[in-house]
Design a protein around this motif. Structure first.
Motif, PDB file in Angstrom:
ATOM      1  N   ARG A   1     -50.747 -22.379  -6.243  1.00  0.00           N
ATOM      2  CA  ARG A   1     -50.841 -21.051  -5.629  1.00  0.00           C
ATOM      3  C   ARG A   1     -51.311 -20.024  -6.646  1.00  0.00           C
ATOM      4  O   ARG A   1     -51.120 -20.196  -7.840  1.00  0.00           O
ATOM      5  CB  ARG A   1     -49.478 -20.623  -5.088  1.00  0.00           C
ATOM      6  N   ALA A   2     -51.892 -18.959  -6.153  1.00  0.00           N
ATOM      7  CA  ALA A   2     -52.293 -17.857  -7.022  1.00  0.00           C
ATOM      8  C   ALA A   2     -51.081 -17.413  -7.832  1.00  0.00           C
ATOM      9  O   ALA A   2     -49.983 -17.262  -7.296  1.00  0.00           O
ATOM     10  CB  ALA A   2     -52.844 -16.712  -6.189  1.00  0.00           C
ATOM     11  N   GLY A   3     -51.281 -17.233  -9.143  1.00  0.00           N
ATOM     12  CA  GLY A   3     -50.210 -16.833 -10.040  1.00  0.00           C
ATOM     13  C   GLY A   3     -49.462 -17.993 -10.662  1.00  0.00           C
ATOM     14  O   GLY A   3     -48.683 -17.794 -11.593  1.00  0.00           O
ATOM     15  N   GLN A   4     -49.694 -19.193 -10.194  1.00  0.00           N
ATOM     16  CA  GLN A   4     -48.968 -20.365 -10.681  1.00  0.00           C
ATOM     17  C   GLN A   4     -49.682 -20.990 -11.884  1.00  0.00           C
ATOM     18  O   GLN A   4     -50.910 -21.027 -11.943  1.00  0.00           O
ATOM     19  CB  GLN A   4     -48.837 -21.396  -9.566  1.00  0.00           C
ATOM     20  N   THR A   5     -48.896 -21.484 -12.825  1.00  0.00           N
ATOM     21  CA  THR A   5     -49.402 -22.229 -13.973  1.00  0.00           C
ATOM     22  C   THR A   5     -49.037 -23.690 -13.786  1.00  0.00           C
ATOM     23  O   THR A   5     -47.890 -24.003 -13.452  1.00  0.00           O
ATOM     24  CB  THR A   5     -48.791 -21.700 -15.284  1.00  0.00           C
ATOM     25  N   VAL A   6     -50.015 -24.576 -13.987  1.00  0.00           N
ATOM     26  CA  VAL A   6     -49.785 -26.017 -13.854  1.00  0.00           C
ATOM     27  C   VAL A   6     -50.247 -26.728 -15.124  1.00  0.00           C
ATOM     28  O   VAL A   6     -51.158 -26.277 -15.801  1.00  0.00           O
ATOM     29  CB  VAL A   6     -50.483 -26.618 -12.608  1.00  0.00           C
ATOM     30  N   ASP A   7     -49.585 -27.825 -15.432  1.00  0.00           N
ATOM     31  CA  ASP A   7     -49.901 -28.648 -16.588  1.00  0.00           C
ATOM     32  C   ASP A   7     -50.621 -29.903 -16.134  1.00  0.00           C
ATOM     33  O   ASP A   7     -50.379 -30.393 -15.031  1.00  0.00           O
ATOM     34  CB  ASP A   7     -48.616 -29.079 -17.311  1.00  0.00           C
TER      35      ASP A   7
END
Length: 142
Positions: free
Chosen positions: A108-114
């Motif tokens: 989602r917009a604003g989310q950080t993923v690895d």
């Protein structure tokens, strides 16, 4: 033991339409490789398969254009998440089956993923904006 897909366990639940699933399964059956089958299985394990009008407008879906910040890079990236046959990184078209593509799908917009790069290094990307999402625009067959 299954091979790691490169997407970390904090990966978001992703949303796929029935059409996206059909297209991804077609790609996997044409390629007929164990690695591609494992990647598709990993995507489908995380997937909520929903009608296109049920996908939240701030979620990265297939053919979405996103503005992302890669950890350690000064300028954001502008990518469109595409099927492998349409991928062209130089043109900003990122394959959904790439490590970063798998991580972004469903974010989602604003989310950080690895995610993990093929060489094993850990990388982090933040979705700054979902600039275009086909489902939000009523383009359910894109």
């Amino acid at each position: 033991m299954a091979k790691s897909t490169g997407v970390s366990s904090n990966a978001p639940t992703l949303y796929l339409t029935e059409l996206d699933v059909t297209r991804l399964e077609g790609i996997a059956s044409r390629a007929a490789t164990a690695e591609l089958d494992e990647m598709l299985d990993a995507l489908l394990t995380r997937a909520a398969i929903v009608p296109p009008d049920a996908i939240p407008k701030d979620v990265v879906t297939m053919n979405s254009r996103v503005v992302c910040a890669l950890e350690g890079e000064p300028a954001p990236r502008d990518w469109t998440l595409v099927y492998p046959d349409d991928a062209d990184l130089a043109a900003g078209r990122l394959s959904v089956l790439s490590p970063v593509g798998q991580a972004l799908l469903g974010a989602r917009a604003g989310q950080t993923v690895d995610y993990r790069l093929p060489d094993g290094r850990q990388q982090r990307v933040t979705v700054l904006e979902v600039a275009f999402q086909p489902e939000a625009s009523g383009q359910f067959t894109l």
